[in-house]
Design an enzyme around this catalytic site. Structure first.
Site, PDB file in Angstrom:
ATOM      1  N   ASP A  81      -5.903  -2.710  11.237  1.00  0.00           N
ATOM      2  CA  ASP A  81      -4.834  -3.048  10.293  1.00  0.00           C
ATOM      3  C   ASP A  81      -3.557  -2.305  10.712  1.00  0.00           C
ATOM      4  O   ASP A  81      -3.602  -1.115  11.032  1.00  0.00           O
ATOM      5  CB  ASP A  81      -5.293  -2.601   8.890  1.00  0.00           C
ATOM      6  CG  ASP A  81      -4.389  -3.083   7.773  1.00  0.00           C
ATOM      7  OD1 ASP A  81      -3.696  -4.101   7.952  1.00  0.00           O
ATOM      8  OD2 ASP A  81      -4.406  -2.439   6.703  1.00  0.00           O
ATOM      9  N   HIS A  82      -2.436  -2.991  10.719  1.00  0.00           N
ATOM     10  CA  HIS A  82      -1.137  -2.376  11.041  1.00  0.00           C
ATOM     11  C   HIS A  82      -1.133  -1.600  12.361  1.00  0.00           C
ATOM     12  O   HIS A  82      -0.635  -0.468  12.406  1.00  0.00           O
ATOM     13  CB  HIS A  82      -0.657  -1.463   9.902  1.00  0.00           C
ATOM     14  CG  HIS A  82      -0.233  -2.232   8.704  1.00  0.00           C
ATOM     15  ND1 HIS A  82       0.980  -2.875   8.607  1.00  0.00           N
ATOM     16  CD2 HIS A  82      -0.883  -2.540   7.557  1.00  0.00           C
ATOM     17  CE1 HIS A  82       1.059  -3.515   7.458  1.00  0.00           C
ATOM     18  NE2 HIS A  82      -0.068  -3.340   6.803  1.00  0.00           N
ATOM     19  N   ASP A 103       1.907  -4.693  14.317  1.00  0.00           N
ATOM     20  CA  ASP A 103       2.925  -4.756  13.266  1.00  0.00           C
ATOM     21  C   ASP A 103       4.292  -4.380  13.825  1.00  0.00           C
ATOM     22  O   ASP A 103       4.628  -3.209  13.953  1.00  0.00           O
ATOM     23  CB  ASP A 103       2.544  -3.832  12.106  1.00  0.00           C
ATOM     24  CG  ASP A 103       3.531  -3.927  10.955  1.00  0.00           C
ATOM     25  OD1 ASP A 103       4.525  -4.683  11.076  1.00  0.00           O
ATOM     26  OD2 ASP A 103       3.315  -3.254   9.937  1.00  0.00           O
ATOM     27  N   GLU A 133       3.116  -9.610  11.904  1.00  0.00           N
ATOM     28  CA  GLU A 133       3.802  -9.624  10.606  1.00  0.00           C
ATOM     29  C   GLU A 133       5.268  -9.933  10.806  1.00  0.00           C
ATOM     30  O   GLU A 133       5.930  -9.392  11.689  1.00  0.00           O
ATOM     31  CB  GLU A 133       3.647  -8.272   9.886  1.00  0.00           C
ATOM     32  CG  GLU A 133       4.350  -8.247   8.521  1.00  0.00           C
ATOM     33  CD  GLU A 133       4.010  -7.017   7.681  1.00  0.00           C
ATOM     34  OE1 GLU A 133       2.842  -6.591   7.691  1.00  0.00           O
ATOM     35  OE2 GLU A 133       4.933  -6.494   7.017  1.00  0.00           O
ATOM     36  N   HIS A 179       2.686  -2.632  -0.598  1.00  0.00           N
ATOM     37  CA  HIS A 179       1.556  -1.717  -0.406  1.00  0.00           C
ATOM     38  C   HIS A 179       1.563  -0.642  -1.486  1.00  0.00           C
ATOM     39  O   HIS A 179       2.612  -0.325  -2.041  1.00  0.00           O
ATOM     40  CB  HIS A 179       1.647  -1.048   0.969  1.00  0.00           C
ATOM     41  CG  HIS A 179       1.504  -2.004   2.109  1.00  0.00           C
ATOM     42  ND1 HIS A 179       2.515  -2.242   2.991  1.00  0.00           N
ATOM     43  CD2 HIS A 179       0.467  -2.771   2.496  1.00  0.00           C
ATOM     44  CE1 HIS A 179       2.096  -3.123   3.903  1.00  0.00           C
ATOM     45  NE2 HIS A 179       0.854  -3.464   3.617  1.00  0.00           N
ATOM     46  N   GLY A 180       0.401  -0.086  -1.755  1.00  0.00           N
ATOM     47  CA  GLY A 180       0.321   1.031  -2.681  1.00  0.00           C
ATOM     48  C   GLY A 180       0.140   0.587  -4.117  1.00  0.00           C
ATOM     49  O   GLY A 180      -0.433  -0.466  -4.400  1.00  0.00           O
ATOM     50  N   GLY A 208      -0.959  -5.944   0.708  1.00  0.00           N
ATOM     51  CA  GLY A 208      -0.533  -5.298  -0.532  1.00  0.00           C
ATOM     52  C   GLY A 208      -1.053  -6.002  -1.767  1.00  0.00           C
ATOM     53  O   GLY A 208      -0.344  -6.144  -2.763  1.00  0.00           O
ATOM     54  N   ASN A 229      -5.722  -8.790   1.958  1.00  0.00           N
ATOM     55  CA  ASN A 229      -6.032  -7.381   2.210  1.00  0.00           C
ATOM     56  C   ASN A 229      -6.105  -6.554   0.932  1.00  0.00           C
ATOM     57  O   ASN A 229      -5.206  -6.642   0.081  1.00  0.00           O
ATOM     58  CB  ASN A 229      -4.930  -6.756   3.078  1.00  0.00           C
ATOM     59  CG  ASN A 229      -4.937  -7.261   4.504  1.00  0.00           C
ATOM     60  OD1 ASN A 229      -5.700  -8.153   4.853  1.00  0.00           O
ATOM     61  ND2 ASN A 229      -4.074  -6.698   5.325  1.00  0.00           N
ATOM     62  N   THR A 232      -5.690  -0.056  -1.490  1.00  0.00           N
ATOM     63  CA  THR A 232      -5.442   0.944  -2.540  1.00  0.00           C
ATOM     64  C   THR A 232      -6.532   0.941  -3.615  1.00  0.00           C
ATOM     65  O   THR A 232      -7.051   1.999  -3.997  1.00  0.00           O
ATOM     66  CB  THR A 232      -4.068   0.683  -3.193  1.00  0.00           C
ATOM     67  OG1 THR A 232      -3.073   0.690  -2.166  1.00  0.00           O
ATOM     68  CG2 THR A 232      -3.731   1.744  -4.222  1.00  0.00           C
TER      69      THR A 232
HETATM   70 ZN   LIG Z   1      -0.644  -4.091   5.009  1.00  0.00          ZN
END
Ligand SMILES: [Zn+2]
Length: 283
Positions: A81-82, A103, A133, A179-180, A208, A229, A232
């Site tokens: 991821d990323h 990314d 992305e 995200h978060g 996110g 995805n 968190t």
């Molecule tokens: Zn992400």
């Protein structure tokens, strides 16, 4: 069984559902996510961010997820991821990851194309799918850079040009998620998503998604999203189960005991997401 994300996402695209991609942080996360996938008879993607890779190294996650996949009857993919740069993507492919993301969304459009094209070319030659992305998912991914200000949404015309030039096999889009942890209810721009879908053939990816209402996610899937995805939320429910147990049993020093409650929480939330994504029963 271990597979790449390519056949997984193409089947999802064809049959109008999405595969959940769950960020795993430790042995316990891998065990909980694979249990959920087996109980739901669902394909599953397990993924790690660069900070998780930095914490334990690629080889540990390859070992954990390969062991899980080998003993499971459902298709399992291991995704980076990323991926922050070319070298990390190459290291992940070499280590045994069956899917990577590069990314370049924090770079200029031209630099993102260059960065993505280089990884996608290697991926194509060895059969490893490459997610890219374009546009910006808000918030802050892990210890990556903050998305910052400016228009975060993916431009549908740019998306078409980007996919054509880079050869990426799936595309993460900026359509209002972050995200978060959300403060307030997030809102997915479904019209932008539809416009991107009309111009782009490859499966679209939603980042996110922790905290996004299920009905919005389901609508996004109807509008072309094939990979969703979650990171968190898994961390939150794991730690809650763990800490609640320790609150009640402060003298316990066997780390396996609170882990059981953390894993049960992850398993429950992953199963519920699989139902909403429509991947339940698709293995
Ligand atoms: Zn992400």
């Amino acid at each position: 069984m271990l597979v790449t994300t390519r056949e997984m996402l193409l089947d999802a695209q064809e049959n109008h559902y999405a595969v959940g991609a769950f960020n795993v942080e430790s042995l316990e996360f891998v065990m909980a996510v694979i249990k959920a996938a087996e109980e739901q008879n669902s394909p599953v993607i397990m993924q790690t961010t660069p900070s998780t890779v930095k914490y334990a190294g690629l080889d540990y996650f390859v070992g954990l997820v390969y062991a899980a996949a080998e003993n499971a009857d459902v298709p399992v993919a291991l995704h980076l991821d990323h991926g922050s740069d070319f070298d990390l993507c190459m290291n992940a492919m070499h280590a045994g990851y069956t899917s990577v993301m590069i990314d370049g969304s924090h770079d200029t459009f031209e630099d993102n194309i260059r960065k993505t094209e280089a990884v996608a070319r290697v991926g194509a030659s060895i059969g490893i799918p490459v997610e890219a992305e374009l546009g910006k998912v808000g918030g802050k991914e892990d210890d990556g850079p903050d998305a910052g200000q400016g228009n975060p949404f993916t431009d549908p015309d740019e998306a078409e040009e980007f996919v054509r030039h880079t050869g990426c096999t799936s595309l993460a889009v900026g359509v209002g998620t972050a995200h978060g942890v959300y403060h307030g209810t997030p809102h997915i721009e479904q019209d932008i998503l539809k416009a991107i879908r009309e111009r782009v053939d490859v499966p679209l990816v939603l980042h996110g998604t922790s905290g996004v209402p299920d009905d919005q996610v389901a609508e996004a899937i109807r509008n072309g999203v094939c990979k969703v995805n979650y990171a968190t939320e898994l961390r939150q429910v794991y730690m809650k189960g763990f800490m609640d147990y320790m609150g009640k049993n402060p003298d316990v020093f066997d780390p396996k005991k609170p882990a059981v409650d953390g894993m049960a929480n992850i398993c429950a939330i992953v199963k519920s997401h699989m139902d909403n994504l429509g991947s339940t029963g698709r293995a």
